[in-house]
Design an enzyme around this catalytic site. Structure first.
Site, PDB file in Angstrom:
ATOM      1  NE  ARG A  54       0.233   1.448   3.357  1.00 35.89           N
ATOM      2  CZ  ARG A  54       1.176   2.333   3.577  1.00 35.89           C
ATOM      3  NH1 ARG A  54       2.461   1.962   3.624  1.00 35.89           N
ATOM      4  NH2 ARG A  54       0.925   3.605   3.742  1.00 35.89           N
ATOM      5  NE  ARG A  97      -6.115   0.967  -1.566  1.00 34.74           N
ATOM      6  CZ  ARG A  97      -5.456   1.492  -0.545  1.00 34.74           C
ATOM      7  NH1 ARG A  97      -4.191   1.173  -0.351  1.00 34.74           N
ATOM      8  NH2 ARG A  97      -6.038   2.332   0.281  1.00 34.74           N
ATOM      9  CG  ASP A 250      -2.847   8.175  -1.341  1.00 34.43           C
ATOM     10  OD1 ASP A 250      -2.519   8.614  -0.220  1.00 34.43           O
ATOM     11  OD2 ASP A 250      -2.747   6.986  -1.674  1.00 34.43           O
TER      12      ASP A 250
END
Ligand code: MRU
Length: 356
Positions: A54, A97, A250
């Protein structure tokens, strides 16, 4: 001389023909350090979805290696069939994701590289895509080291820095973005003998990336750190015990709005109230020129169980749950964005555009 990396979250083991993708299982940290091996794009997609790996840059690297596996495993005898198989693998990996833009950046880079390689026919495509995925990994580590140098120049010696989530070696190819800057400050203090920096590690509910991963990284590398729960940050700011906030990202929209782990926005508001500089560190691959502002960023919603349960133990009553995994910090709360191409400040529409 640069030290060998202590933390290697992802690597390709073996040659392009027979190799596998190896990942440090982040679901088991800090308790166990287990390396897992993946030999297909489907397996890599599942590793990203389940968060074995992640962090935005690390997700992008994993997806690139997943594409290399898809090309390697193909039995296609013509370019069009291989193109379709790679499109399918890209769709599978891209569905894991939605918020981390590095995932889509890496898939697009692999797609473009395939089209370049395709000009010379089918034969070199798989080997070429493997090389491209390794280049993405190496470039990410280099970008992190560069951000470390640029970011450390903003942080005074002996500063007490709050960080949220894990933007460390584990979230990248190695070294880290926000935690990379902190690493660089720590290395500077060791070299100069000057005052040590101190890291306040936000626990980062609900998935506990701070308590599990950032705390583990700091301990492993001897970086002085203290763990707090997310709702303690305001208290320590009020008491003058936090000098700066440093987080990763992100996705950074064209206007400088930053999507990062849920809770980042709350920290930014607290920092603004207390006149504490709030910095974001992210590589070029996290900048999303196509998205005008934070309002357009898709926020991943994850399972209720990650909120109601900790390690399988139910801690909540029977109640409705929301779990947005990210939030958006408006650009006006950000003192500077540290990228591998330079440090930029408001107005971000212009300063970020200048990086391209
Ligand atoms: O849900 P995660 O653990 O993938 O979220 C990670 C973060 O929000 C990080 O802070 C971000 O990706 C920056 S990592 C260099």
């Amino acid at each position: 001389m640069q030290r060998a990396p202590l933390i290697e979250p992802i690597a390709w083991r073996g040659d392009w023909r027979t190799g596998v993708v190896e990942m440090l299982d982040q679901l088991l940290l800090p308790g166990e350090e287990v390396l897992r091996r993946y030999s297909s794009a489907r397996e890599v997609a599942e590793a990203i979805r389940s968060m074995v790996i992640r962090g935005a840059p690390a997700i992008g690297i994993a997806a690139a290696m997943g594409m290399a596996l898809a090309a390697r495993d193909s039995r296609a005898t013509d370019l069009e069939t291989l193109r379709q198989e790679l499109d399918a693998a890209g769709t599978l990996l891209g569905a894991t994701r939605p918020t981390a833009v590095n995932l889509f950046w890496a898939l697009e880079r692999m797609r473009r590289r395939f089209e370049e390689l395709a000009r010379n026919g089918l034969s070199g495509a798989a080997e070429g895509l493997h090389a491209e995925s390794l280049a993405i990994l190496a470039e990410d580590i280099a970008a992190n080291r560069r951000m470390g140098q640029l970011g450390a120049a903003l942080i005074p010696e002996g500063a007490r820095i709050l960080t949220h989530c894990n933007a460390g070696a584990l979230a990248t190819g190695g070294y880290g973005t926000a935690l990379g800057v902190i690493r660089a400050c720590h290395e500077r203090a060791l070299q100069s003998g000057g005052p040590a920096i101190h890291v306040w590690v936000d626990e980062t509910r609900p998935y506990l990336q701070g308590a599990r991963l950032t705390a583990w990284e700091c301990a492993k590398e001897g970086i002085p750190a203290t763990l707090i729960t997310d709702n303690m940050a305001g208290h320590f700011m009020q008491r003058g015990e936090i000098d700066a906030v440093l987080i990763g990202a992100d996705r950074i929209a064209a206007n400088g709005d930053v999507a990062n782990k849920i809770g980042s926005y709350s920290v930014a508001v607290l920092a603004a109230y207390h006149n504490i500089p709030f910095y974001v560190a992210a590589p070029y691959s996290t900048l999303d020129r196509e998205t005008a502002s934070g309002e357009q960023i898709v926020i991943e919603e994850r399972s209720a169980a990650e909120v109601t349960d900790i390690k399988g133990l139910r801690i909540a009553a029977d109640i409705a749950v929301r779990h947005p995994a990210f939030d958006v910090t408006p650009a006006k709360l950000i003192a500077a964005i540290i990228t591998d191409r330079g440090v930029v400040r408001a107005p971000y529409l212009e300063s970020l555009a200048g990086l391209f």
